[in-house]
Design a protein around this motif. Sequence first.
Motif, PDB file in Angstrom:
ATOM      1  N   MET A   1      -6.800 -18.134  -7.568  1.00 45.04           N
ATOM      2  CA  MET A   1      -6.891 -17.362  -8.791  1.00 45.04           C
ATOM      3  C   MET A   1      -8.296 -16.763  -8.887  1.00 45.04           C
ATOM      4  O   MET A   1      -9.277 -17.448  -8.641  1.00 45.04           O
ATOM      5  N   GLN A   2      -8.376 -15.494  -9.198  1.00 40.60           N
ATOM      6  CA  GLN A   2      -9.650 -14.797  -9.388  1.00 40.60           C
ATOM      7  C   GLN A   2      -9.913 -14.634 -10.888  1.00 40.60           C
ATOM      8  O   GLN A   2      -8.993 -14.315 -11.634  1.00 40.60           O
ATOM      9  N   THR A   3     -11.157 -14.838 -11.289  1.00 39.09           N
ATOM     10  CA  THR A   3     -11.540 -14.635 -12.683  1.00 39.09           C
ATOM     11  C   THR A   3     -12.495 -13.453 -12.748  1.00 39.09           C
ATOM     12  O   THR A   3     -13.474 -13.399 -12.001  1.00 39.09           O
ATOM     13  N   ILE A   4     -12.200 -12.506 -13.632  1.00 40.01           N
ATOM     14  CA  ILE A   4     -13.115 -11.389 -13.856  1.00 40.01           C
ATOM     15  C   ILE A   4     -13.331 -11.223 -15.351  1.00 40.01           C
ATOM     16  O   ILE A   4     -12.485 -11.571 -16.169  1.00 40.01           O
ATOM     17  N   PHE A   5     -14.502 -10.718 -15.685  1.00 35.20           N
ATOM     18  CA  PHE A   5     -14.837 -10.334 -17.046  1.00 35.20           C
ATOM     19  C   PHE A   5     -15.030  -8.825 -17.053  1.00 35.20           C
ATOM     20  O   PHE A   5     -15.712  -8.284 -16.174  1.00 35.20           O
ATOM     21  N   VAL A   6     -14.447  -8.157 -18.015  1.00 34.82           N
ATOM     22  CA  VAL A   6     -14.588  -6.710 -18.117  1.00 34.82           C
ATOM     23  C   VAL A   6     -15.128  -6.382 -19.502  1.00 34.82           C
ATOM     24  O   VAL A   6     -14.570  -6.830 -20.510  1.00 34.82           O
ATOM     25  N   GLN A   7     -16.228  -5.631 -19.517  1.00 36.20           N
ATOM     26  CA  GLN A   7     -16.778  -5.134 -20.776  1.00 36.20           C
ATOM     27  C   GLN A   7     -16.239  -3.726 -20.989  1.00 36.20           C
ATOM     28  O   GLN A   7     -16.122  -2.950 -20.038  1.00 36.20           O
ATOM     29  N   PHE A   8     -15.919  -3.422 -22.233  1.00 40.27           N
ATOM     30  CA  PHE A   8     -15.332  -2.133 -22.584  1.00 40.27           C
ATOM     31  C   PHE A   8     -16.221  -1.386 -23.560  1.00 40.27           C
ATOM     32  O   PHE A   8     -16.596  -1.935 -24.599  1.00 40.27           O
ATOM     33  N   LYS A   9     -16.549  -0.151 -23.214  1.00 43.08           N
ATOM     34  CA  LYS A   9     -17.169   0.769 -24.160  1.00 43.08           C
ATOM     35  C   LYS A   9     -16.013   1.611 -24.703  1.00 43.08           C
ATOM     36  O   LYS A   9     -15.279   2.230 -23.936  1.00 43.08           O
ATOM     37  N   CYS A  10     -15.850   1.602 -26.009  1.00 39.51           N
ATOM     38  CA  CYS A  10     -14.721   2.289 -26.635  1.00 39.51           C
ATOM     39  C   CYS A  10     -15.189   3.560 -27.339  1.00 39.51           C
ATOM     40  O   CYS A  10     -16.337   3.664 -27.753  1.00 39.51           O
ATOM     41  N   ARG A  11     -14.269   4.496 -27.465  1.00 36.59           N
ATOM     42  CA  ARG A  11     -14.577   5.681 -28.258  1.00 36.59           C
ATOM     43  C   ARG A  11     -14.777   5.242 -29.704  1.00 36.59           C
ATOM     44  O   ARG A  11     -14.217   4.214 -30.124  1.00 36.59           O
ATOM     45  N   PRO A  12     -15.568   5.979 -30.481  1.00 32.69           N
ATOM     46  CA  PRO A  12     -15.843   5.576 -31.862  1.00 32.69           C
ATOM     47  C   PRO A  12     -14.555   5.283 -32.638  1.00 32.69           C
ATOM     48  O   PRO A  12     -13.600   6.062 -32.611  1.00 32.69           O
ATOM     49  N   GLY A  13     -14.546   4.131 -33.289  1.00 37.60           N
ATOM     50  CA  GLY A  13     -13.423   3.729 -34.111  1.00 37.60           C
ATOM     51  C   GLY A  13     -12.248   3.127 -33.370  1.00 37.60           C
ATOM     52  O   GLY A  13     -11.236   2.781 -33.985  1.00 37.60           O
ATOM     53  N   ALA A  14     -12.343   2.956 -32.046  1.00 38.19           N
ATOM     54  CA  ALA A  14     -11.180   2.532 -31.262  1.00 38.19           C
ATOM     55  C   ALA A  14     -11.225   1.077 -30.790  1.00 38.19           C
ATOM     56  O   ALA A  14     -10.271   0.607 -30.179  1.00 38.19           O
ATOM     57  N   ALA A  15     -12.278   0.344 -31.070  1.00 42.56           N
ATOM     58  CA  ALA A  15     -12.424  -1.009 -30.520  1.00 42.56           C
ATOM     59  C   ALA A  15     -11.275  -1.936 -30.917  1.00 42.56           C
ATOM     60  O   ALA A  15     -10.738  -2.670 -30.081  1.00 42.56           O
ATOM     61  N   TYR A  16     -10.870  -1.913 -32.171  1.00 43.87           N
ATOM     62  CA  TYR A  16      -9.789  -2.797 -32.605  1.00 43.87           C
ATOM     63  C   TYR A  16      -8.463  -2.400 -31.968  1.00 43.87           C
ATOM     64  O   TYR A  16      -7.659  -3.255 -31.607  1.00 43.87           O
ATOM     65  N   THR A  17      -8.239  -1.126 -31.805  1.00 39.20           N
ATOM     66  CA  THR A  17      -7.016  -0.648 -31.155  1.00 39.20           C
ATOM     67  C   THR A  17      -6.992  -1.069 -29.697  1.00 39.20           C
ATOM     68  O   THR A  17      -5.964  -1.531 -29.189  1.00 39.20           O
ATOM     69  N   VAL A  18      -8.116  -0.932 -29.006  1.00 41.11           N
ATOM     70  CA  VAL A  18      -8.190  -1.337 -27.599  1.00 41.11           C
ATOM     71  C   VAL A  18      -7.961  -2.839 -27.477  1.00 41.11           C
ATOM     72  O   VAL A  18      -7.194  -3.289 -26.613  1.00 41.11           O
ATOM     73  N   ALA A  19      -8.591  -3.638 -28.329  1.00 36.27           N
ATOM     74  CA  ALA A  19      -8.407  -5.092 -28.286  1.00 36.27           C
ATOM     75  C   ALA A  19      -6.937  -5.451 -28.501  1.00 36.27           C
ATOM     76  O   ALA A  19      -6.380  -6.298 -27.799  1.00 36.27           O
ATOM     77  N   ASN A  20      -6.300  -4.805 -29.452  1.00 30.88           N
ATOM     78  CA  ASN A  20      -4.886  -5.053 -29.725  1.00 30.88           C
ATOM     79  C   ASN A  20      -4.017  -4.652 -28.524  1.00 30.88           C
ATOM     80  O   ASN A  20      -3.104  -5.380 -28.137  1.00 30.88           O
ATOM     81  N   ASP A  21      -4.308  -3.491 -27.936  1.00 37.03           N
ATOM     82  CA  ASP A  21      -3.548  -3.031 -26.773  1.00 37.03           C
ATOM     83  C   ASP A  21      -3.702  -3.987 -25.588  1.00 37.03           C
ATOM     84  O   ASP A  21      -2.743  -4.242 -24.856  1.00 37.03           O
ATOM     85  N   LEU A  22      -4.904  -4.518 -25.393  1.00 32.80           N
ATOM     86  CA  LEU A  22      -5.121  -5.496 -24.328  1.00 32.80           C
ATOM     87  C   LEU A  22      -4.250  -6.723 -24.552  1.00 32.80           C
ATOM     88  O   LEU A  22      -3.591  -7.209 -23.627  1.00 32.80           O
ATOM     89  N   GLN A  23      -4.231  -7.220 -25.779  1.00 35.29           N
ATOM     90  CA  GLN A  23      -3.438  -8.411 -26.095  1.00 35.29           C
ATOM     91  C   GLN A  23      -1.947  -8.173 -25.881  1.00 35.29           C
ATOM     92  O   GLN A  23      -1.233  -9.047 -25.416  1.00 35.29           O
ATOM     93  N   GLU A  24      -1.485  -6.998 -26.238  1.00 39.84           N
ATOM     94  CA  GLU A  24      -0.055  -6.715 -26.175  1.00 39.84           C
ATOM     95  C   GLU A  24       0.441  -6.292 -24.797  1.00 39.84           C
ATOM     96  O   GLU A  24       1.603  -6.511 -24.476  1.00 39.84           O
ATOM     97  N   SER A  25      -0.423  -5.674 -23.987  1.00 37.65           N
ATOM     98  CA  SER A  25       0.101  -5.064 -22.761  1.00 37.65           C
ATOM     99  C   SER A  25      -0.471  -5.588 -21.447  1.00 37.65           C
ATOM    100  O   SER A  25       0.002  -5.196 -20.386  1.00 37.65           O
ATOM    101  N   VAL A  26      -1.466  -6.471 -21.497  1.00 37.85           N
ATOM    102  CA  VAL A  26      -2.085  -6.939 -20.253  1.00 37.85           C
ATOM    103  C   VAL A  26      -1.926  -8.457 -20.169  1.00 37.85           C
ATOM    104  O   VAL A  26      -2.723  -9.213 -20.727  1.00 37.85           O
ATOM    105  N   GLU A  27      -0.891  -8.895 -19.466  1.00 39.47           N
ATOM    106  CA  GLU A  27      -0.579 -10.325 -19.402  1.00 39.47           C
ATOM    107  C   GLU A  27      -1.640 -11.140 -18.671  1.00 39.47           C
ATOM    108  O   GLU A  27      -1.748 -12.349 -18.871  1.00 39.47           O
ATOM    109  N   GLU A  28      -2.448 -10.495 -17.841  1.00 38.73           N
ATOM    110  CA  GLU A  28      -3.495 -11.196 -17.093  1.00 38.73           C
ATOM    111  C   GLU A  28      -4.693 -11.562 -17.968  1.00 38.73           C
ATOM    112  O   GLU A  28      -5.572 -12.300 -17.543  1.00 38.73           O
ATOM    113  N   MET A  29      -4.748 -11.032 -19.196  1.00 40.98           N
ATOM    114  CA  MET A  29      -5.883 -11.286 -20.072  1.00 40.98           C
ATOM    115  C   MET A  29      -5.789 -12.674 -20.691  1.00 40.98           C
ATOM    116  O   MET A  29      -4.737 -13.071 -21.183  1.00 40.98           O
ATOM    117  N   SER A  30      -6.905 -13.387 -20.680  1.00 43.31           N
ATOM    118  CA  SER A  30      -6.987 -14.706 -21.287  1.00 43.31           C
ATOM    119  C   SER A  30      -7.500 -14.605 -22.720  1.00 43.31           C
ATOM    120  O   SER A  30      -6.949 -15.215 -23.624  1.00 43.31           O
TER     121      SER A  30
END
Length: 83
Positions: A1-30
Amino acid sequence: MQTIFVQFKCRPGAAYTVANDLQESVEEMSEVYSTSGHYDLIAKFYLDDGRDLGHFVTEKLQVLDGVADTFTTVAFKAFGSAG
């Protein structure tokens, strides 16, 4: 198993949407956290051994609506957990 950390720079006002999308659509996310500084979010992912990290980041993460930039760190060894 490989572990990676990814930092995200989001467009203004989009951080909560990106976090929600990660939770809903990326099963590899812990987990995902909001952060201060140059990046808005940091997320931890577990990938199967041999999985192409470049393809995962560019085809699954960078394409999420609201993501402006990413910074990936590969983790080698966990030394313990807090708490």
